[in-house]
Design an enzyme around this catalytic site. Structure first.
Site, PDB file in Angstrom:
ATOM      1  N   GLU A  12      -2.639  -7.101   7.749  1.00 62.48           N
ATOM      2  CA  GLU A  12      -1.393  -6.948   8.739  1.00 62.48           C
ATOM      3  C   GLU A  12      -1.090  -7.613   9.752  1.00 62.48           C
ATOM      4  O   GLU A  12      -2.391  -7.798  10.354  1.00 62.48           O
ATOM      5  CB  GLU A  12      -0.906  -5.318   8.551  1.00 62.48           C
ATOM      6  CG  GLU A  12       0.473  -5.047   9.081  1.00 62.48           C
ATOM      7  CD  GLU A  12       1.755  -5.781   8.569  1.00 62.48           C
ATOM      8  OE1 GLU A  12       1.907  -6.905   8.376  1.00 62.48           O
ATOM      9  OE2 GLU A  12       2.527  -4.932   7.958  1.00 62.48           O
ATOM     10  N   HIS A  26       0.732  -1.311  -0.076  1.00 61.20           N
ATOM     11  CA  HIS A  26       0.072  -0.022   0.027  1.00 61.20           C
ATOM     12  C   HIS A  26       0.850   1.312   0.125  1.00 61.20           C
ATOM     13  O   HIS A  26       2.208   1.230   0.306  1.00 61.20           O
ATOM     14  CB  HIS A  26      -1.075  -0.050   1.210  1.00 61.20           C
ATOM     15  CG  HIS A  26      -0.146   0.030   2.656  1.00 61.20           C
ATOM     16  ND1 HIS A  26       0.526   1.099   2.942  1.00 61.20           N
ATOM     17  CD2 HIS A  26       0.154  -1.014   3.501  1.00 61.20           C
ATOM     18  CE1 HIS A  26       0.933   0.984   4.148  1.00 61.20           C
ATOM     19  NE2 HIS A  26       0.768  -0.242   4.316  1.00 61.20           N
TER      20      HIS A  26
END
Length: 424
Positions: A306, A232
């Site tokens: 994550e 990202h």
């Protein structure tokens, strides 16, 4: 190891300007006696100024990793020194994102100063930059040899190294990126400038051809499912170098621009069947930009989220180490240990392996964009390489970087690309 005051010397060069380029950076102690860190990397084809900024960025990143608070930057580039000191304006479009990135890194220290030095006094960094450019030339020779011996391969199928303005400006991975990034980048290149009279349809077919080939160095057979692993874009927590797991900070303006550039690059490649993403907002926003450019829908997969850093969420590396010194030190080498109230890397590996298996079954022989975070991407690379957990602690992945892993129907796997940022 943590030191308060350091000297960063950096340099970059281009043999042709633009031409084959590379940077070098070295971090000394405050007395300029001990070498604390070195960085160098070949950047492909770009300009001197871009290479010099990349060297500065790598040096600042290395200083941050050492825990430095006061940094004295010394470079023989008058342009970079004057621009970073605020006395000259950054005008060239390819310099703006690099200067911004350097300033954001500098803001993380208590004090950063910039001083111009003669080239003779910058010999250490200059040597590293030249070694990087020499490495780039060697990589080209390897590609020529591979192309000459691969059945059915032609020079026309190899990607161009023509520079593309700002896109060529950001080399693959500052700091501790993979040593062979430039070699791997030629397998899945960034956007390059078209030449007069170029045929867009031919370019598209060439891109598809490059994406469909199998590696000549393994015994794997069949067409692999190819994971284009996109980290990202930037958030405020990543700017501040804080643990960012299940928290949900949005992309910054820079992060949105990174996502847009990654999307443009991936759209130019074509032959992509799906875009899947972590459920966290920073990844979804990055994935949505890519999906829009490709005309695809985004599929959210919980297992790509994550690591849960528990009570360390939002802390810097130093703050977490000071809060739980014994646990933090052991956690850095033991993937079975979770952060307080969090998740272990072993647990992450288990869910990521399940995702990998499901994606290979769902998209056999296809190219898919997987938008995620540092730990899941490192884990997928670890699985593809068949290596131990040390990769998690030693591999560096930049924001909005692209890596590429392949998983074959016969169980084989390979890694073609690590930490490419040439399109940013």
């Amino acid at each position: 190891m943590s030191v308060r005051e350091v000297i960063v010397e950096a340099d970059g060069g281009s043999r042709g300007n633009p031409g084959p380029a590379g940077y070098g950076a070295v971090v000394f102690d405050a007395d300029r006696v001990a070498v604390l860190a070195e960085r160098k990397e070949a950047l492909g084809v770009t300009t001197n100024n871009v290479a010099e900024y990349r060297g500065l960025i790598a040096g600042l990143e290395a200083a941050a990793e050492l825990g430095a608070r006061v940094v004295a930057v010394r470079m023989d580039s008058k342009l970079v020194v004057e621009q970073m000191s605020g006395r000259w304006k950054v005008k060239h479009a390819s310099m703006v994102p690099l200067a911004d990135r350097a300033r954001r890194l500098a803001a993380g220290f208590d004090q950063v100063s910039y001083r111009w030095i003669p080239r003779a006094e910058n010999s250490h960094a200059d040597r590293l930059a030249n070694e990087a450019m020499d490495d780039g030339a060697l990589i080209d020779e390897v590609h020529e040899a591979v192309a000459a011996t691969s059945p059915g391969s032609t020079a026309a199928q190899r990607p161009s190294t023509t520079p593309s303005g700002a896109g060529a400006g950001a080399g693959a991975g500052a700091g501790a990126g993979a040593a062979d990034t430039d070699l791997a980048r030629r397998e899945v290149p960034g956007v390059t400038a078209g030449s007069a009279g170029a045929d867009p349809a031919a370019d598209s077919r060439s891109a598809a051809t490059r994406l469909s080939g199998s590696p000549g160095w393994t015994g794997a057979t069949g067409r692999p499912t190819r994971f284009l692993l996109l980290r990202h874009g930037q958030t405020e927590l990543s700017v501040q170098r804080r643990y960012s797991g299940r928290g949900n900070p949005p992309l910054t303006a820079v992060g949105r621009e990174q996502a847009a550039r990654a999307a443009k690059m991936l759209a130019a490649k074509g032959d992509i069947s799906a875009v899947v993403t972590s459920p966290l907002g920073r990844a979804r926003e990055t994935a949505e930009a890519t999906a829009a450019a490709l005309g695809l829908e985004v599929r959210v997969i919980e297992g790509l989220t994550e690591t849960d850093f528990g009570e360390w969420e939002g802390l810097t590396f130093r703050e977490a180490a000071e809060r739980d010194p014994d646990l933090h030190a052991r956690w850095l080498g033991d993937p079975s240990l979770p952060a307080p109230g969090g998740e272990s890397f072993d647990e992450v590996r288990e869910r990521v392996e399940n995702v990998r298996r499901d994606l290979v079954a769902r998209y056999p022989g296809a190219n898919i964009v997987v938008v995620s975070h540092v730990t899941p991407i490192k884990t997928l690379l670890q699985l593809a390489l068949g290596v131990g957990p040390s990769l998690l602690y030693r591999l560096h992945l930049d924001l909005a970087s692209l890596s590429l892993a392949e998983f074959y129907p016969d169980g084989g796997s390979s890694v073609r690309l690590v930490n490419d940022t040439s399109y940013l």
